[in-house]
Scaffold this motif. Structure first.
Motif, PDB file in Angstrom:
ATOM      1  N   ASP A 215       0.814  -1.214   0.000  1.00  0.00           N
ATOM      2  CA  ASP A 215       0.000   0.000   0.000  1.00  0.00           C
ATOM      3  C   ASP A 215       0.846   1.261   0.000  1.00  0.00           C
ATOM      4  N   LYS A 216       2.125   1.111  -0.240  1.00  0.00           N
ATOM      5  CA  LYS A 216       3.056   2.237  -0.164  1.00  0.00           C
ATOM      6  C   LYS A 216       3.020   3.043  -1.461  1.00  0.00           C
ATOM      7  N   LYS A 217       2.860   4.315  -1.322  1.00  0.00           N
ATOM      8  CA  LYS A 217       2.960   5.229  -2.459  1.00  0.00           C
ATOM      9  C   LYS A 217       4.346   5.869  -2.426  1.00  0.00           C
TER      10      LYS A 217
ATOM     11  N   TRP B 162       5.044   8.945  -2.944  1.00  0.00           N
ATOM     12  CA  TRP B 162       4.873  10.140  -2.119  1.00  0.00           C
ATOM     13  C   TRP B 162       3.397  10.331  -1.860  1.00  0.00           C
ATOM     14  N   GLY B 163       3.106  11.125  -0.862  1.00  0.00           N
ATOM     15  CA  GLY B 163       1.728  11.419  -0.504  1.00  0.00           C
ATOM     16  C   GLY B 163       1.272  12.728  -1.107  1.00  0.00           C
TER      17      GLY B 163
ATOM     18  N   ALA C   1      -1.254  13.232  -7.701  1.00  0.00           N
ATOM     19  CA  ALA C   1      -1.640  11.819  -7.673  1.00  0.00           C
ATOM     20  C   ALA C   1      -1.393  11.171  -9.039  1.00  0.00           C
TER      21      ALA C   1
ATOM     22  N   CYS D 250       2.362  10.746  -9.434  1.00  0.00           N
ATOM     23  CA  CYS D 250       2.803   9.643  -8.575  1.00  0.00           C
ATOM     24  C   CYS D 250       2.496   8.298  -9.220  1.00  0.00           C
ATOM     25  N   LYS D 251       1.315   8.173  -9.796  1.00  0.00           N
ATOM     26  CA  LYS D 251       0.941   6.916 -10.462  1.00  0.00           C
ATOM     27  C   LYS D 251       1.872   6.623 -11.632  1.00  0.00           C
TER      28      LYS D 251
ATOM     29  N   GLU E 194       5.261   5.521 -10.194  1.00  0.00           N
ATOM     30  CA  GLU E 194       5.172   4.142  -9.697  1.00  0.00           C
ATOM     31  C   GLU E 194       5.186   3.148 -10.854  1.00  0.00           C
TER      32      GLU E 194
END
Length: 153
Positions: free
Chosen positions: A86-88, A90-91, A111, A114-115, A118
């Motif tokens: 469940d780690k992203k 960054w938030g 977001a 970030c996606k 990842e």
């Protein structure tokens, strides 16, 4: 504080793979020693790896951990996802008042970024197997470590 679950789990798996190759047992104690950590940390990291059949264990006098399948069929992305489910990277702050186009849209844009990041990370990790990692480590070592010389032959 940096999250070290992936790098620690990766070291555990590479150690297990090398130990298997050398007919050496991998126990929580021996793996913890290599990480300079407590065996309880090793067991916490190993639990999700066992759920994903990356590692398996056996009990008893000759017990320990071994790979759940060949090193060339375990990819670093699998390890990453197993120990950081469940780690992203960054938030994103959702509590910023929407005062302008930046604060109104920063959360959604961040977001999305970030996606994408990842996805790139998983792409890089998905191209390397545990066997690839071992080969790269042997190359970096350049024969300095006796074990590395043994693996290179």
């Amino acid at each position: 504080m940096m999250d070290t679950r992936f790098s620690s789990a990766l070291q555990i798996i590479i150690t297990v793979a090398v130990n298997e190759n050398n007919n050496t047992r991998s126990t929580s104690n021996t793996l913890a020693s290599g990480l300079d950590a407590k065996p309880s940390l090793v067991r916490k990291l190993i639990a999700p790896l066992m759920q994903k059949n990356i590692l398996v264990s056996s009990e008893g006098y000759q017990g320990g951990y071994r790979l759940g399948r060949p090193a060339d069929s375990i990819y670093l992305s699998e390890i990453y996802l197993a120990v950081t489910p469940d780690k992203k990277i960054w938030g994103t702050r959702e509590d910023i008042p929407a005062a302008c186009f930046i604060s109104s849209n920063m959360g959604e844009w961040s977001a999305k970024l970030c996606k994408e990041a990842e996805g790139a990370l998983l792409g890089v990790l998905g191209e390397r197997s545990v066997q690839d990692a071992i080969s790269e480590l042997v190359t970096i070592d350049g024969g300095k470590c006796p074990l590395g010389r043994k693996l290179a032959t």
